[in-house]
Design a protein around this motif. Structure first.
Motif, PDB file in Angstrom:
ATOM      1  N   GLY A 101     -14.380  14.173   6.079  1.00 25.05           N
ATOM      2  CA  GLY A 101     -14.983  13.550   7.240  1.00 25.05           C
ATOM      3  C   GLY A 101     -16.486  13.776   7.275  1.00 25.05           C
ATOM      4  O   GLY A 101     -17.060  14.369   6.369  1.00 25.05           O
ATOM      5  N   PRO A 102     -17.119  13.344   8.344  1.00 27.69           N
ATOM      6  CA  PRO A 102     -18.579  13.435   8.415  1.00 27.69           C
ATOM      7  C   PRO A 102     -19.056  14.868   8.641  1.00 27.69           C
ATOM      8  O   PRO A 102     -18.350  15.697   9.203  1.00 27.69           O
ATOM      9  N   GLY A 103     -20.244  15.128   8.190  1.00 31.74           N
ATOM     10  CA  GLY A 103     -20.884  16.419   8.413  1.00 31.74           C
ATOM     11  C   GLY A 103     -20.744  17.346   7.221  1.00 31.74           C
ATOM     12  O   GLY A 103     -19.660  17.543   6.687  1.00 31.74           O
ATOM     13  N   TRP A 104     -21.879  17.918   6.807  1.00 37.79           N
ATOM     14  CA  TRP A 104     -21.869  18.770   5.618  1.00 37.79           C
ATOM     15  C   TRP A 104     -21.109  20.066   5.868  1.00 37.79           C
ATOM     16  O   TRP A 104     -20.483  20.602   4.963  1.00 37.79           O
ATOM     17  N   ARG A 105     -21.141  20.595   7.084  1.00 38.50           N
ATOM     18  CA  ARG A 105     -20.398  21.838   7.363  1.00 38.50           C
ATOM     19  C   ARG A 105     -18.894  21.619   7.255  1.00 38.50           C
ATOM     20  O   ARG A 105     -18.169  22.444   6.714  1.00 38.50           O
ATOM     21  N   ARG A 106     -18.445  20.522   7.779  1.00 40.33           N
ATOM     22  CA  ARG A 106     -17.019  20.194   7.700  1.00 40.33           C
ATOM     23  C   ARG A 106     -16.590  20.015   6.249  1.00 40.33           C
ATOM     24  O   ARG A 106     -15.550  20.515   5.825  1.00 40.33           O
ATOM     25  N   ARG A 107     -17.419  19.309   5.479  1.00 42.14           N
ATOM     26  CA  ARG A 107     -17.101  19.083   4.068  1.00 42.14           C
ATOM     27  C   ARG A 107     -17.150  20.376   3.261  1.00 42.14           C
ATOM     28  O   ARG A 107     -16.289  20.622   2.419  1.00 42.14           O
ATOM     29  N   LEU A 108     -18.134  21.212   3.539  1.00 37.44           N
ATOM     30  CA  LEU A 108     -18.242  22.488   2.842  1.00 37.44           C
ATOM     31  C   LEU A 108     -17.067  23.400   3.190  1.00 37.44           C
ATOM     32  O   LEU A 108     -16.506  24.067   2.318  1.00 37.44           O
ATOM     33  N   GLY A 109     -16.677  23.416   4.454  1.00 36.75           N
ATOM     34  CA  GLY A 109     -15.529  24.221   4.865  1.00 36.75           C
ATOM     35  C   GLY A 109     -14.244  23.753   4.206  1.00 36.75           C
ATOM     36  O   GLY A 109     -13.455  24.568   3.711  1.00 36.75           O
ATOM     37  N   ALA A 110     -14.037  22.441   4.171  1.00 36.39           N
ATOM     38  CA  ALA A 110     -12.839  21.890   3.533  1.00 36.39           C
ATOM     39  C   ALA A 110     -12.855  22.161   2.034  1.00 36.39           C
ATOM     40  O   ALA A 110     -11.829  22.542   1.455  1.00 36.39           O
ATOM     41  N   ALA A 111     -14.016  21.980   1.404  1.00 34.64           N
ATOM     42  CA  ALA A 111     -14.124  22.226  -0.039  1.00 34.64           C
ATOM     43  C   ALA A 111     -13.839  23.691  -0.357  1.00 34.64           C
ATOM     44  O   ALA A 111     -13.124  23.996  -1.316  1.00 34.64           O
ATOM     45  N   SER A 112     -14.363  24.595   0.446  1.00 37.44           N
ATOM     46  CA  SER A 112     -14.124  26.030   0.234  1.00 37.44           C
ATOM     47  C   SER A 112     -12.645  26.358   0.400  1.00 37.44           C
ATOM     48  O   SER A 112     -12.059  27.088  -0.408  1.00 37.44           O
ATOM     49  N   PHE A 113     -12.041  25.836   1.459  1.00 36.32           N
ATOM     50  CA  PHE A 113     -10.621  26.073   1.712  1.00 36.32           C
ATOM     51  C   PHE A 113      -9.774  25.557   0.550  1.00 36.32           C
ATOM     52  O   PHE A 113      -8.894  26.255   0.040  1.00 36.32           O
ATOM     53  N   LEU A 114     -10.036  24.328   0.111  1.00 35.37           N
ATOM     54  CA  LEU A 114      -9.246  23.736  -0.964  1.00 35.37           C
ATOM     55  C   LEU A 114      -9.468  24.449  -2.300  1.00 35.37           C
ATOM     56  O   LEU A 114      -8.525  24.612  -3.083  1.00 35.37           O
TER      57      LEU A 114
END
Length: 186
Positions: free
Chosen positions: A79-92
């Motif tokens: 989804g939108p936002g670099w923090r959201r993407r970074l959090g999801a990428a880290s989790f995955l």
């Protein structure tokens, strides 16, 4: 490794982090990503590489680079936002990396190509505490050992994280409401 609980670290991590942060879609993707490294069996079955080759079992799909790349790819869809993407990428990425980590804890089987593509060598963890020598690849005995050696520690670690989070939340709540949780009453 035929592990019944490869998905479990993703669930435990999502619960420990807070389901409001991960949500069911990201948790489900994490569980899928945690199991995905064993797709390398398809390359062996199709004859594209031998069992212990760089593209065989516990080869490139069991590497740190694969986990980071898969996490980054998954983060693009967060989804939108670099923090959201970074959090999801880290989790995955952590979910994916949990797979070779669990494989590495078993005292049987070949080691992982952790450093692929920089090094194709198979490296074993120095500590391989889970006793699986002589245990069938599938069946009740294997499932029971996985519950004992993987399931129980994950439940304990998840509950410890929940307690820490709850403790921190109550301290923060007291501070926000103007009470000092460290003040002595007298």
């Amino acid at each position: 490794m035929a592990t019944y609980l490869h998905f479990a670290p993703a669930i435990a991590l999502a619960v420990a982090a807070g389901t409001h942060r991960t949500g069911w879609r990201l948790t489900l993707a994490g569980a899928f990503f945690a199991v995905l490294p064993d797709a390398d069996f398809a390359l062996v079955t199709m004859g594209l590489d031998r069992y212990s080759g760089p593209f065989g079992h516990r080869g490139f799909t069991h590497s740190i680079a694969f986990a980071l790349a898969l996490g980054a790819f998954g983060g693009l869809w967060a989804g939108p936002g670099w923090r959201r993407r970074l959090g999801a990428a880290s989790f995955l990425a952590l979910c994916t990396l949990s797979h070779p980590l669990l494989d590495g804890l078993f005292d049987r089987g070949i080691c992982n190509a952790w450093l692929w593509p920089f090094d194709h060598a198979r490296l074993c963890l120095d500590w391989r505490p889970v006793p699986m020598i002589g245990v069938p690849l599938f069946g009740v005995e294997r499932f029971q050992r996985e519950l004992l050696w993987i399931g129980v520690p994950l439940v304990l670690l998840t509950n410890a994280a929940l307690l820490l989070r709850a403790g921190w939340s109550s301290v923060r709540s007291l501070a926000i409401n103007g009470r000092n949780p460290c003040a002595t009453h007298g």
